[in-house]
Design a protein around this motif. Structure first.
Motif, PDB file in Angstrom:
ATOM      1  N   MET A 110       0.795  -1.315  -0.093  1.00  0.00           N
ATOM      2  CA  MET A 110      -0.031  -0.469  -0.462  1.00  0.00           C
ATOM      3  C   MET A 110       0.980   1.102   0.239  1.00  0.00           C
ATOM      4  SD  MET A 110      -2.792   0.143   2.379  1.00  0.00           S
ATOM      5  CE  MET A 110      -2.712   1.302   3.287  1.00  0.00           C
ATOM      6  N   ALA A 111       0.028   2.203  -0.826  1.00  0.00           N
ATOM      7  CA  ALA A 111       1.026   3.384  -0.555  1.00  0.00           C
ATOM      8  C   ALA A 111       1.103   4.475   0.816  1.00  0.00           C
ATOM      9  CB  ALA A 111       0.667   4.527  -1.753  1.00  0.00           C
ATOM     10  N   ASP A 112       2.017   4.479   0.869  1.00  0.00           N
ATOM     11  CA  ASP A 112       2.425   5.619   2.711  1.00  0.00           C
ATOM     12  C   ASP A 112       0.891   7.146   2.340  1.00  0.00           C
ATOM     13  OD1 ASP A 112       4.083   4.503   3.593  1.00  0.00           O
ATOM     14  OD2 ASP A 112       5.850   5.839   3.511  1.00  0.00           O
ATOM     15  N   ARG A 113       0.843   6.876   2.884  1.00  0.00           N
ATOM     16  CA  ARG A 113      -0.170   8.062   3.332  1.00  0.00           C
ATOM     17  C   ARG A 113       0.805   9.373   3.487  1.00  0.00           C
ATOM     18  NH1 ARG A 113      -5.277   9.788   4.988  1.00  0.00           N
ATOM     19  NH2 ARG A 113      -6.695   7.867   4.072  1.00  0.00           N
ATOM     20  N   VAL A 114       0.425  10.545   2.679  1.00  0.00           N
ATOM     21  CA  VAL A 114       1.400  11.752   2.979  1.00  0.00           C
ATOM     22  C   VAL A 114       0.367  13.293   3.691  1.00  0.00           C
ATOM     23  CG1 VAL A 114       2.765  13.489   2.694  1.00  0.00           C
ATOM     24  CG2 VAL A 114       3.218  11.270   2.142  1.00  0.00           C
ATOM     25  N   LEU A 115       0.106  13.408   4.598  1.00  0.00           N
ATOM     26  CA  LEU A 115      -0.780  14.551   5.468  1.00  0.00           C
ATOM     27  C   LEU A 115      -0.080  15.681   5.386  1.00  0.00           C
ATOM     28  CD1 LEU A 115      -3.551  15.223   6.341  1.00  0.00           C
ATOM     29  CD2 LEU A 115      -3.198  14.374   8.605  1.00  0.00           C
ATOM     30  N   VAL A 116      -0.193  16.497   4.417  1.00  0.00           N
ATOM     31  CA  VAL A 116      -0.220  17.827   4.697  1.00  0.00           C
ATOM     32  C   VAL A 116      -0.493  19.073   5.945  1.00  0.00           C
ATOM     33  CG1 VAL A 116       1.134  20.240   3.461  1.00  0.00           C
ATOM     34  CG2 VAL A 116       1.201  17.139   2.294  1.00  0.00           C
ATOM     35  N   ILE A 117      -0.376  19.917   6.326  1.00  0.00           N
ATOM     36  CA  ILE A 117      -0.884  20.869   7.365  1.00  0.00           C
ATOM     37  C   ILE A 117      -1.218  22.060   6.475  1.00  0.00           C
ATOM     38  CG2 ILE A 117      -1.643  21.543   9.322  1.00  0.00           C
ATOM     39  CD1 ILE A 117      -1.003  19.508  10.225  1.00  0.00           C
ATOM     40  N   GLY A 118      -1.435  22.612   5.917  1.00  0.00           N
ATOM     41  CA  GLY A 118      -0.970  23.803   5.390  1.00  0.00           C
ATOM     42  C   GLY A 118      -0.673  23.729   3.951  1.00  0.00           C
ATOM     43  N   ALA A 119      -1.401  24.429   3.192  1.00  0.00           N
ATOM     44  CA  ALA A 119      -1.986  24.318   1.617  1.00  0.00           C
ATOM     45  C   ALA A 119      -1.280  25.450   0.479  1.00  0.00           C
ATOM     46  CB  ALA A 119      -3.123  23.807   1.160  1.00  0.00           C
ATOM     47  N   ASP A 120      -0.210  26.520   1.150  1.00  0.00           N
ATOM     48  CA  ASP A 120       0.061  27.485   0.788  1.00  0.00           C
ATOM     49  C   ASP A 120       1.379  27.177   0.484  1.00  0.00           C
ATOM     50  OD1 ASP A 120       0.677  29.429  -0.563  1.00  0.00           O
ATOM     51  OD2 ASP A 120       0.952  30.940   1.280  1.00  0.00           O
ATOM     52  N   ALA A 121       2.897  27.965  -0.341  1.00  0.00           N
ATOM     53  CA  ALA A 121       4.580  27.744  -1.419  1.00  0.00           C
ATOM     54  C   ALA A 121       4.588  26.512  -0.871  1.00  0.00           C
ATOM     55  CB  ALA A 121       4.930  28.738  -0.925  1.00  0.00           C
ATOM     56  N   ALA A 122       4.912  26.349   0.931  1.00  0.00           N
ATOM     57  CA  ALA A 122       5.996  25.686   1.705  1.00  0.00           C
ATOM     58  C   ALA A 122       5.178  23.812   1.469  1.00  0.00           C
ATOM     59  CB  ALA A 122       6.548  25.643   2.605  1.00  0.00           C
ATOM     60  N   GLY A 123       3.924  24.090   2.017  1.00  0.00           N
ATOM     61  CA  GLY A 123       2.730  22.952   2.136  1.00  0.00           C
ATOM     62  C   GLY A 123       2.694  22.190   0.373  1.00  0.00           C
ATOM     63  N   ALA A 135       0.411   7.876  17.661  1.00  0.00           N
ATOM     64  CA  ALA A 135      -0.589   6.520  17.100  1.00  0.00           C
ATOM     65  C   ALA A 135      -0.325   7.446  15.156  1.00  0.00           C
ATOM     66  CB  ALA A 135      -1.760   7.550  17.495  1.00  0.00           C
ATOM     67  N   GLY A 136       0.103   9.001  15.415  1.00  0.00           N
ATOM     68  CA  GLY A 136       0.515   9.210  13.909  1.00  0.00           C
ATOM     69  C   GLY A 136      -1.158   9.212  13.307  1.00  0.00           C
ATOM     70  N   TRP A 137      -2.137  10.593  13.373  1.00  0.00           N
ATOM     71  CA  TRP A 137      -3.353  10.626  12.798  1.00  0.00           C
ATOM     72  C   TRP A 137      -3.161  12.616  13.176  1.00  0.00           C
ATOM     73  CZ3 TRP A 137      -5.501  13.219  17.094  1.00  0.00           C
ATOM     74  CH2 TRP A 137      -5.663  12.616  18.630  1.00  0.00           C
ATOM     75  N   VAL A 138      -4.070  13.228  12.207  1.00  0.00           N
ATOM     76  CA  VAL A 138      -4.245  14.805  12.497  1.00  0.00           C
ATOM     77  C   VAL A 138      -6.026  14.648  12.482  1.00  0.00           C
ATOM     78  CG1 VAL A 138      -4.046  16.827  12.003  1.00  0.00           C
ATOM     79  CG2 VAL A 138      -1.885  14.731  11.460  1.00  0.00           C
ATOM     80  N   GLU A 139      -6.424  15.353  13.782  1.00  0.00           N
ATOM     81  CA  GLU A 139      -7.338  15.727  14.018  1.00  0.00           C
ATOM     82  C   GLU A 139      -7.803  17.073  13.260  1.00  0.00           C
ATOM     83  OE1 GLU A 139      -9.335  15.243  17.942  1.00  0.00           O
ATOM     84  OE2 GLU A 139     -10.956  16.272  17.377  1.00  0.00           O
ATOM     85  N   VAL A 140      -8.669  16.876  12.482  1.00  0.00           N
ATOM     86  CA  VAL A 140      -9.145  18.388  11.474  1.00  0.00           C
ATOM     87  C   VAL A 140     -10.202  18.359  11.527  1.00  0.00           C
ATOM     88  CG1 VAL A 140      -7.598  18.185  10.119  1.00  0.00           C
ATOM     89  CG2 VAL A 140      -9.845  16.903   9.448  1.00  0.00           C
ATOM     90  N   PHE A 168      -7.494  11.952  10.616  1.00  0.00           N
ATOM     91  CA  PHE A 168      -7.017  11.951   9.371  1.00  0.00           C
ATOM     92  C   PHE A 168      -5.186  10.626   9.489  1.00  0.00           C
ATOM     93  CE2 PHE A 168      -8.591  14.868   6.379  1.00  0.00           C
ATOM     94  CZ  PHE A 168      -9.447  13.804   6.607  1.00  0.00           C
ATOM     95  N   GLY A 169      -5.379   9.608   9.231  1.00  0.00           N
ATOM     96  CA  GLY A 169      -4.047   8.553  10.266  1.00  0.00           C
ATOM     97  C   GLY A 169      -2.655   9.208   8.674  1.00  0.00           C
ATOM     98  N   TYR A 170      -2.223   9.361   9.089  1.00  0.00           N
ATOM     99  CA  TYR A 170      -0.344   9.294   8.302  1.00  0.00           C
ATOM    100  C   TYR A 170       0.511   8.571   8.663  1.00  0.00           C
ATOM    101  CZ  TYR A 170       2.001  11.830  11.811  1.00  0.00           C
ATOM    102  OH  TYR A 170       2.086  12.205  13.297  1.00  0.00           O
ATOM    103  N   ASP A 171       2.287   8.291   7.297  1.00  0.00           N
ATOM    104  CA  ASP A 171       2.750   7.559   7.596  1.00  0.00           C
ATOM    105  C   ASP A 171       3.455   8.714   7.737  1.00  0.00           C
ATOM    106  OD1 ASP A 171       1.628   4.662   7.489  1.00  0.00           O
ATOM    107  OD2 ASP A 171       1.215   5.296   5.661  1.00  0.00           O
TER     108      ASP A 171
END
Lengths: 451, 451
Positions: free
Chosen positions: A1-14, A92-97, A108-111
């Motif tokens: 399975m593909a690694d799950r990448v979670l990005v917080i912030g959708a501007d330049a850096a993210g 645990a590897g998750w972010v609450e949104v 959202f769980g993430y690797d």
């Protein structure tokens, strides 16, 4: 399975990180599953362009968007806007949104986690600072709020803070026809320059019709039923139909702090030179501290140019490649009214503060050969270490075609040249572009002579 | 008794050397007795400014003079104009001169000799090349001769050679209202750029109304009683009331050659890095060869910027101080019509010729953030060594605010940066000055990716 990448912030850096991670992984034949969340309405925009939108040079916020959510989605990034991260659990590897549109919470769980939460405007800690009509300008949504506030009855603006954002916003508001007062604590505006150059900025602001109040600390905001009505300082009270804050920003790292991630003294996240914070956690942009090659210390310098580069480095590493962010030397520039200004490295004030034995020289020259029409004045100030001769920093103030010359000084700092060697480098010369000794080299030569 | 210093050539290199020698000696409490001879009418002028004088931007030749004979004399230099050196005896230590005003010969003895005889325009070795109305443009006196020739009946100009001087003169003549044809042997004008960028120069020349004839070798000049009447090439014959040569220059070293001083293959004097040629003999400027740090070879690059720096280094050493000229990287730029163009280091053609394994990339970007008014197109081409990634060279063609960016590439060449590191340096960014990745860095990034 593909690694799950979670990005917080959708501007330049993210989004630079997300795009580069996908590109790098794909080149290596790997898949990534990338989600990017942002509490705002926009992706990948030029926050630096906001004053030009407010000033009328840019017609709409859409023009400031480098890549839309749809374009990112077409590239395989699952973008969720109006979606605010509210907690991180790195164990645990998750972010609450919170999904503000749907009004629900998710986990959202993430690797791999990318923190690109940016910076938040600082508000003076004085009465009335949270009143309506007082704006920090950090996001496109902030810019929209300012524009929505402007209109028939809004005639007097007070800008608090005469740094980059303060001055760019002051000029934008003058161009919108407002009467503008700029108040600042320091003796001269633009205190990232030495005050002897700040006086030129001061004069340029007055030439454009601004009221400039220096050495003035804000003590309160007066308010009425409609919000702010005046800015109270220890140097007088200034009526205001709108107030814009240019009082700096802090790294937006409350989530990261709560998650126990390592922060530096500025509150910015500490990363290594691959932009890694901890196992499976990465960060880039205005929320991190950056290595300053001249100061040899960590600093917080929230600029789009660093955010983009760090995002790209982060993405390359996260995607399985190898890249490093080599640090900064403290380069910045802007244009205020008819004046360009720039700096890199240390000012004379910085050198004094750091206790460095140094010489400082200032020269006046012209932007092209003095005999040509359009030759404009340029001032270059240079600081060098004694006795080594190593360049420590440079500042430039001048008319058209002045400020970008700071890049030569930035390159010299990058490679730790002496001022003597800088004076002898092979810079481009032709009469429409420079005096035969480039102004930067005239300054370097004078500094070398002084040593 | 004070050392007698004799300077041959009273322009940039010679007079920089003389002034700096006096300054350095004086600081050490020593006296020098300095004589400078020149066969022309002027001292210390900007030869690079001649096209702008002819084109009308500069009102008089005096405006191009940085320091007059009187000013030099007031500084203690015995300047003798219209005084031509005709023989050097380094064994006996004298120079024979002809004083053209007084019509007599003299011998000046010296302890230290400075050769700053400059360069002389090359004339095509074809019939008619010495006819009246055909001008090389190297000295202020040459410029005066061109202006004297222009007038009512002079309508058609042919410029032979589409390099820096040829193009600047072509533009000057268009601005004087002449109909201008430019003929050049190469497939595209400005053959110090790769031809793919030369096409942009070609188009800019045509936009300004020039007739551009490429791949055309001059085979003869037709003449009549009043001098030249047409330029004959293997691609047609072009009527001309005036011809300007932009066919390059050679070091003016006949005297030095006759004196048995060491010359390189270009005919330029060979100096060490203190600008010393032999015991008691020094040289600087357009008459010397210069160390190219990128090619790692001696080259002849006649430019005012090198002449000034070499003169200063020479003067410091002659005066008893210590300085070295560290070489060049091959930086040059100009403005042709509405186009700026620049180069440094090696072109792709140079890299091929040198047999270097390399990659070449070209990018298109804008001079400021694309959403701002005044964002102009800029093209950057970059050549990097494989597999090291070392930058080998860069070329820039674009509208306003393009060409001076070459300095960043020159600095990267100077310190032998890789394109990967150049892409990560801390260059100045704000929307009125650059895209968030500077165009130079976009090119460097692409080159690094290609490697």
């Amino acid at each position: 399975m593909a690694d799950r990448v979670l990005v917080i912030g959708a501007d330049a850096a993210g989004m630079s990180a997300a795009s580069q991670a996908l590109r790098t992984a794909k080149a290596a034949g790997r898949d990534l599953d990338v989600i990017a969340v942002d509490r705002g309405h926009w992706t990948s925009y030029s926050a630096c362009g906001i004053p030009y939108w407010i000033g009328g040079d840019v017609a709409s916020p859409g023009a400031l968007v480098a890549r839309t959510p749809e374009e990112h989605r077409a590239n395989g990034i699952d973008v969720r806007l109006l979606t605010e991260a509210v907690a991180i659990d790195t164990e645990a590897g998750w972010v609450e949104v919170v999904d503000h549109a749907a009004g629900r919470r998710d986990r959202f769980g993430y690797d791999q986690l990318v923190i690109a939460t940016g910076a938040a405007p600082l508000r003076p800690d004085v009465p009335g600072a949270d009143a309506a009509g007082i704006y920090g300008v950090q996001t496109l949504d902030d810019g929209g709020a300012v524009i929505a506030h402007l209109g028939g009855d809004v005639r007097r603006a007070v800008v608090v803070g005469a740094g980059y954002i303060g001055l760019e916003m002051a000029e934008a508001l003058v161009r919108r026809g407002l009467s503008v007062t700029v108040v600042d604590r320091a003796p001269e505006p633009m205190n990232t320059l030495d005050p002897d150059l700040g006086t030129q900025v001061h004069a340029a602001m007055e030439r454009m019709g601004m009221d400039v109040v220096t050495s003035a600390a804000v003590t309160a905001f007066e308010t009425g039923p409609g919000g702010v009505t005046a800015v109270v300082t220890d140097a007088g009270t200034f009526p205001a139909d709108i107030v814009v804050l240019g009082t700096g920003v802090r790294p937006a790292t409350d989530l990261a702090r709560a998650a126990g991630l390592p922060l530096g003294p500025s509150g910015g996240l500490r990363t290594d030179d691959t932009q890694r914070v901890a196992d499976g956690v990465w960060a880039a942009g205005d929320c991190v501290e950056t290595w300053d090659r001249v100061r040899r210390d960590w600093v917080h310098v929230p600029l789009g140019t660093h955010a983009n580069k760090q995002g790209r480095v982060l993405g390359t590493n996260l995607g399985g490649g190898a890249a490093r962010f080599p640090g900064i030397v403290g380069t910045a520039l802007t244009k205020v009214c008819d004046l360009e200004l720039a700096r890199t490295g240390l000012t004379e004030g910085d050198a004094v503060e750091a206790g460095l034995d140094h010489v400082a020289v200032t020269i006046e020259s012209t932007t092209r050969s003095g005999y040509l029409p359009g030759a404009e004045p340029i001032t270059v100030k240079m600081v060098a270490e004694r006795p080594t001769g190593r360049l420590l920093g440079a500042q430039i103030v001048g008319r058209d075609d002045s400020a970008k010359r700071i890049d030569v000084c930035a390159m010299a700092l990058w490679t730790e040249l002496t001022v003597g060697e800088l004076a002898m480098t092979d810079l481009a010369y032709a009469p429409p572009f420079s005096s035969v000794w480039d102004p930067v080299q005239i300054a370097a030569r004078k500094a070398a002579d002084r040593l």
